[in-house]
Scaffold this active site. Sequence first.
Site, PDB file in Angstrom:
ATOM      1  CB  THR A 236      -0.961   0.040   1.200  1.00 41.30           C
ATOM      2  OG1 THR A 236      -0.223   0.128   2.424  1.00 41.30           O
ATOM      3  CG2 THR A 236      -1.864  -1.184   1.230  1.00 41.30           C
TER       4      THR A 236
ATOM      5  CG  MET B 126      -5.636   6.623  -2.208  1.00 43.47           C
ATOM      6  SD  MET B 126      -7.138   7.259  -1.378  1.00 43.47           S
ATOM      7  CE  MET B 126      -6.414   8.401  -0.191  1.00 43.47           C
ATOM      8  CG  HIS B 127      -2.919   2.608   3.684  1.00 44.24           C
ATOM      9  ND1 HIS B 127      -1.625   2.136   3.609  1.00 44.24           N
ATOM     10  CD2 HIS B 127      -2.858   3.814   4.301  1.00 44.24           C
ATOM     11  CE1 HIS B 127      -0.809   3.022   4.156  1.00 44.24           C
ATOM     12  NE2 HIS B 127      -1.528   4.044   4.582  1.00 44.24           N
ATOM     13  CG  ASP B 128      -8.542   1.256   4.140  1.00 44.45           C
ATOM     14  OD1 ASP B 128      -7.577   0.557   4.519  1.00 44.45           O
ATOM     15  OD2 ASP B 128      -9.186   1.992   4.914  1.00 44.45           O
TER      16      ASP B 128
ATOM     17  CG  LEU C 123      -3.759  -0.951  -3.275  1.00 41.65           C
ATOM     18  CD1 LEU C 123      -4.045   0.540  -3.311  1.00 41.65           C
ATOM     19  CD2 LEU C 123      -2.318  -1.204  -2.886  1.00 41.65           C
TER      20      LEU C 123
END
Length: 307
Positions: free
Chosen positions: A192, A237-239, A241
Amino acid sequence: MRKIITIFDTDPGIDDAFALSFLHESEVFDVKMVSSVAGNVKLTNTTRNLRGLVKAMDWDIPIHRGLDKPLFGPQILAEEFHGVDGLSGYLFDDSDLADMSDTPAVDAMAEVLKTNERVVIIAVGPLTNIGALILAHPELKEKISEITIMGGVVGTGNTTAVAEFNIYADPEAAKIVFESGIRVNMIGLNVTTKTYYNLAMHEQFKKSTKKINQILADIMDRRIAKTGAEENYTTYMHDTLTVMYHTNPEIFESTMVHMDVEIRGEFTRGMTVADMRAVSKACKNVTFVTDIDTKKFEEIFMKTLIG
């Protein structure tokens, strides 16, 4: 094309808001419910944010309130980054909140599993609700085809030296999930932190006429102002992914490993420990996602959310 029957569990949270919009805009999911969990901020605020975001998208989807504390350990929040409210000071009016079911999230998840086959659970917060589901309904595990999580890291953490926030916030729940026998896809910091949301992308959100994008742009304006980095701001934009892993699996690289969660160590609590030995006899229980085509990520991200 058969759509992916999906449960989405979240703790909005700035990047959760983008992930939720990406989920809504994608065409491959048959989302049966969304649920809140305590994590980035307290449950009252994650639930309120979830209801506001769903209504802003005019999305007719069941919303369920999850658990407000970790299964066993002390509560860990990320209010310093997300703000006490979770969205950097962006507040939804009462009239801007979608209706919510009275059925608790874990019970609602169980009902979805009872009436469907091959359900994918995407979880982008602490794994409290998912761990509780497995403990309460072990007989339903076979209905879950896979659990895709944003969490964990092999290497340097973002909450402690070795632990990522979502795992650190409820490592006992994560351990239950990892040891459940269900396929787990781990989208952690190793991948991420290779993706960015930058000012050029932000300007396109600010120009969008879609209500949800105007809200996302407002949230990011507040976040950027708080950092004082108006000239060169970037964030992860971790989530998103975790959702993109199912819409565009071809842009990811991964390897199967045995992954443990440390729950006792004084310095290592919440650490995700990967057995990378070539001669290891340990069961490979986790798809450890290691890399992503960053150019493709940005193209897909912007095309899906902006059009």
